[in-house]
Design an enzyme around this catalytic site. Structure first.
Site, PDB file in Angstrom:
ATOM      1  N   GLN A  82       1.431  49.792  46.368  1.00  5.26           N
ATOM      2  CA  GLN A  82       1.007  51.022  47.055  1.00  5.26           C
ATOM      3  C   GLN A  82       2.152  51.659  47.852  1.00  5.26           C
ATOM      4  OE1 GLN A  82      -1.601  52.923  46.906  1.00  5.26           O
ATOM      5  NE2 GLN A  82      -2.748  51.634  45.486  1.00  5.26           N
ATOM      6  N   SER A  83       3.371  51.500  47.396  1.00  3.37           N
ATOM      7  CA  SER A  83       4.514  52.043  48.141  1.00  3.37           C
ATOM      8  C   SER A  83       4.507  53.579  48.178  1.00  3.37           C
ATOM      9  CB  SER A  83       5.801  51.551  47.474  1.00  3.37           C
ATOM     10  OG  SER A  83       6.901  52.323  47.885  1.00  3.37           O
TER      11      SER A  83
END
Ligand SMILES: Cc1ncc(COP(=O)(O)O)c(C=O)c1O
Length: 325
Positions: A82-83
């Site tokens: 989920q960067s």
């Protein structure tokens, strides 16, 4: 100092979004905190109108210029599944016509959500690795494979937190200088250090006298402070300036007491902060970074750290797609 400022203003830059972002008055949040609460402002980098916004857009504007100068036709970077940084890199590749490969630590999700869903939408390819420690090796492998196919890959460091990325963020302080606001303190989420280094450099070069308080999303204060100090030294070399000109000799304020159970694990305080800001101001924070940073601001305001006539600015660094993960 004047020369360093001029060098910063002329630093190679790819414009990805119009600036400035707004600075909002948080009067309902302030009222909810009681009569002794300082004035609260929010710098809305969540509203940067590119790739769903956030602090990574500012850093990417200088890093993308560096990639272009190197003749790259491909960007490779890394982060968690989920960067936010990976998502902005994916969007940057799309707009610059570069192929993007993201190295994500974690399992491939059965259903893509939040940032991971946007990565796919922007056309990036993702290679999954089991842990954070495997990311650099995989990025090097992807780069070797690409070169063997005649491509010119450019590896963007984690979080775009290089001296070049920090200088991209530093330019954002000019927007604060152009506003009527002179905050007593700036509070923001910190993790790979580029944002805090950028704020320190920007405030030093644009002459903003304020405290800069980073609330860590993961790492201990000592190691994060060392990373920020290194970035400040690197930025000084890049600009040909004395480190002290960029604020490197001032005490660093990195608060790691709001991390709780670790990176991305919500705490009761961060969940409360996320809800309070949403329910007083209609503004969305993200659970991984900005909610913990806001928890830090709220605890300090409630603890009487500032006077009523002080001004505290929360620099909203974005990450909102993470709310939908
Ligand atoms: C939404 C958000 N806020 C803050 C940060 C921290 O910024 P930096 O990595 O520059 O310290 C990040 C980066 O990981 C982020 O995605």
């Amino acid at each position: 100092m004047a020369t360093a400022l001029r060098t910063l203003q002329l630093f190679p830059f790819v414009s990805l979004a119009p600036h400035p972002t707004p600075i909002d008055e948080l009067s309902r949040l302030r009222a909810a905190l009681g009569p002794d609460c300082p004035r609260l402002l929010m710098k809305r980098d969540d509203l940067l109108s590119f790739g769903q916004g956030g602090n990574k857009v500012r850093k990417m504007q200088t890093v993308a210029a560096e990639a272009r100068k190197a003749g790259a036709d491909m960007l490779i970077t890394c982060g968690g599944v989920q960067s936010n940084h990976a998502r902005v890199t994916a969007a940057t590749g799309a707009v610059l016509g570069m192929r993007v490969v993201l190295v994500a630590n974690g399992a491939k999700p059965a259903t893509l959500t939040g940032n991971a869903r946007l990565d796919a939408l922007f056309g990036a390819k993702v290679r999954y690795v089991p842990s954070r420690e495997d990311r650099n090796t995989m990025m090097a492998t992807v780069a070797d494979e690409a070169r063997a196919q005649g491509r010119r890959p450019f590896i963007v460091s984690l979080g775009a937190s290089t001296p070049t990325g920090a200088l991209g963020f530093a330019r954002g302080v000019e927007e604060l200088v152009a506003s009527p606001h002179r905050p007593t303190a700036i509070i923001h989420a910190t993790s790979s250090g580029g944002t805090q280094a950028g704020l320190i450099i920007g405030c030093a070069l644009f002459g903003v006298k304020t405290r800069i308080i980073g609330i860590s999303a993961d790492d201990p204060s000592a190691s994060l402070s060392a990373t920020i100090a290194e970035l400040l030294g690197g930025a000084a070399l890049t600009l040909g300036a004395q480190p002290s000109t960029l604020g490197a000799d001032a005490a660093l304020e990195v608060d790691d007491t709001f991390v709780g159970g670790g990176y991305g694990v919500p705490t009761p305080e961060s969940t409360d902060a996320l809800q309070l800001v949403a329910r007083t101001e209609g503004i969305v924070l993200d659970p991984v970074y900005t909610a913990k940073a806001m928890a830090g601001l709220l605890a300090r305001a409630r603890g009487g750290e500032w006077r009523r006539d002080d001004t505290v600015l929360f620099w909203h660094t974005g990450g909102v797609p993470g709310y939908f993960a």
